[in-house]
Enzyme design. Structure first.
Site, PDB file in Angstrom:
ATOM      1  N   ARG A   1      -4.563 -27.278   6.940  1.00 48.02           N
ATOM      2  CA  ARG A   1      -4.109 -27.271   8.320  1.00 48.02           C
ATOM      3  C   ARG A   1      -5.242 -27.123   9.330  1.00 48.02           C
ATOM      4  O   ARG A   1      -5.232 -27.771  10.382  1.00 48.02           O
ATOM      5  CB  ARG A   1      -3.092 -26.139   8.518  1.00 48.02           C
TER       6      ARG A   1
ATOM      7  N   HIS B   1       0.515 -20.788  15.125  1.00 40.68           N
ATOM      8  CA  HIS B   1       1.617 -20.830  14.162  1.00 40.68           C
ATOM      9  C   HIS B   1       1.723 -19.599  13.287  1.00 40.68           C
ATOM     10  O   HIS B   1       2.814 -19.072  13.084  1.00 40.68           O
ATOM     11  CB  HIS B   1       1.455 -22.074  13.288  1.00 40.68           C
TER      12      HIS B   1
ATOM     13  N   HIS C   1      -1.001 -24.650  13.838  1.00 37.77           N
ATOM     14  CA  HIS C   1      -0.320 -25.734  13.117  1.00 37.77           C
ATOM     15  C   HIS C   1      -0.633 -27.054  13.814  1.00 37.77           C
ATOM     16  O   HIS C   1      -0.502 -27.167  15.034  1.00 37.77           O
ATOM     17  CB  HIS C   1       1.186 -25.514  13.080  1.00 37.77           C
TER      18      HIS C   1
ATOM     19  N   GLU D   1       3.169 -30.557   0.411  1.00 38.69           N
ATOM     20  CA  GLU D   1       2.613 -30.413   1.752  1.00 38.69           C
ATOM     21  C   GLU D   1       1.097 -30.474   1.673  1.00 38.69           C
ATOM     22  O   GLU D   1       0.516 -30.574   0.581  1.00 38.69           O
ATOM     23  CB  GLU D   1       3.086 -29.093   2.385  1.00 38.69           C
TER      24      GLU D   1
ATOM     25  N   ARG E   1      -3.961 -20.206   5.721  1.00 41.29           N
ATOM     26  CA  ARG E   1      -2.828 -20.184   4.794  1.00 41.29           C
ATOM     27  C   ARG E   1      -2.493 -21.557   4.237  1.00 41.29           C
ATOM     28  O   ARG E   1      -2.363 -22.522   4.976  1.00 41.29           O
ATOM     29  CB  ARG E   1      -1.594 -19.601   5.497  1.00 41.29           C
TER      30      ARG E   1
END
Length: 403
Positions: free
Chosen positions: A268, A329, A227, A112, A364
């Site tokens: 992100r 998110h 997100h 990711e 994160r």
């Protein structure tokens, strides 16, 4: 009504369930769920759970986590999470979690955004649901654990500066005082406070609000992650997440002219900012995510749930791009805890998204959330055992706290 247990766990997601599974079987445990058991955000996690592949990956994994968190992470917590990640994955496998595997039986990894290599274990695109249901099945086998659905924590029971349990309210309006030698808060995030969020609406930061009332330390309450790729819809309600692993497998972000304008594998917050700025520049309500570079078999096998949900919305991701928009998110702040998940109130712990152990810093890294929940939930359970007292020593305190 007064109820008496050894441990009170508020929340039935991954963090709460994993805590219960690592407590001694002779402890009487009660778990509270604000809604039904299906309405916890752990069920919604799509991408997967990180793991240290081998010792050679340590430095890269550590740096990826720190860099994503803008180096505001607690280094000790990051080290603990990474070092204990393999133990967590092995535990999940023993509990029956069906991670994807290679033909030789080894774990298959996906990648990711902001990860320097694939190190994420996954089950299709419903990893959170797979893990949560497996843990729940194990907890339901335990005769020492009682689960109470539709039971909302409304306050802590505090006596002489020590947590003695929680005050709660059932769906019927019945009020409860649930006493316990130790209390674990695992109530999840704050998405229900936002108009656009990937979270369930019932996640309204209850534990943080109650902790503040009692002077319990909170940290980084402004660290909220957006997100970048959620399915755009004009329908009201929770935004459907399009897993970051889709971009890890080759999905690309396009503007309304069909042009790429951002590296999809950046952290992100960076991707979110780029999409927001492009939407503003174009004067549009969304941008696009295209799966044109993702092999069809990968779409069908790795992302079946995303594929089906998009079809329900009228989009065939094998043939056309889908509209995406950023949405709230994840919450990186929360109740301050130490490396054992202990708060600064005696006998009170916090785990999962409602806690802040510093792992994530300001942002994160993808798929660190489930891992963090597992590692620090186990550490809470271990610390409770290490500080165990005889039941007789606190029965009188229950009476004192009632008065």
């Amino acid at each position: 009504m007064n109820l008496y247990y050894d441990v009170v766990i508020v929340g039935c997601g991954v963090a709460g369930l994993y805590t219960a599974l690592h407590l001694p079987r002779n402890k009487r445990i009660v778990m509270l769920s604000k809604g039904d058991l299906a309405s916890c955000d752990s069920m919604l996690a799509q991408g997967g759970v990180c793991v240290l592949r081998d010792e050679a990956d340590y430095d890269a994994y550590f740096e990826d986590t720190m860099k994503a968190g803008h180096y505001e992470n607690r280094r000790e917590s990051v080290d603990i999470m990474i070092r204990e990640s393999r133990q967590a994955i092995d535990s999940l496998l023993k509990f029956g979690v069906r991670f994807e595997k290679n033909p030789d039986g080894s774990l298959k990894y996906t990648r990711e955004g902001a990860h320097s290599c694939p190190r994420i274990c996954y089950h299709k695109d419903i990893t959170g649901k797979e893990i949560t249901l497996a843990l729940l099945a194990q907890v339901k086998k335990l005769s020492n654990v009682k689960i109470m659905e539709y039971t909302k924590m409304v306050d802590l029971v505090v006596y002489q500066g020590q947590c003695m349990g929680v005050a709660a309210e059932k769906k019927t309006g019945e009020e409860l005082r649930i006493y316990g030698e130790d209390t674990v808060l695992a109530t999840g995030g704050i998405g229900g406070l936002y108009e656009h969020s990937t979270n369930f609406p019932l996640l309204t930061g209850d534990a943080c609000r109650i902790a503040r009332k009692h002077g319990i330390t909170l940290e980084h309450m402004d660290y909220v992650q957006i997100h970048p790729t959620c399915l755009y819809s004009e329908r009201p309600g929770r935004n459907f997440l399009i897993s970051e692993s889709a971009r890890g497998e080759g999905a690309i972000i396009l503007n309304h002219q069909g042009q790429r304008f951002v590296n999809e594998l950046l952290p992100r917050d960076v991707v979110t900012q780029a999409i927001t700025e492009e939407m503003r520049r174009e004067g549009v309500a969304h941008e696009w995510l295209s799966f044109e570079q993702v092999p069809p078999e990968v779409v069908r096998n790795h992302f079946p749930n995303i594929y089906q949900r998009c079809m329900e919305e009228g989009y065939d991701i094998l043939r056309e791009p889908i509209p995406i928009v950023p949405a709230q998110h994840y919450f990186m702040g929360g109740i301050y805890v130490d490396s054992h998940s202990a708060t600064d109130m005696n006998h009170l712990y916090a785990v999962g998204e409602t806690s802040c152990n510093g792992v994530h810093g300001k942002n994160r890294l993808a798929s660190n959330s489930l891992l963090e929940s597992l590692v620090f939930a186990r550490r809470a359970a271990m610390h409770i055992q290490e500080n165990e007292k005889e039941i007789e020593s606190y029965e009188p305190n229950y009476h004192a706290a009632c008065c």
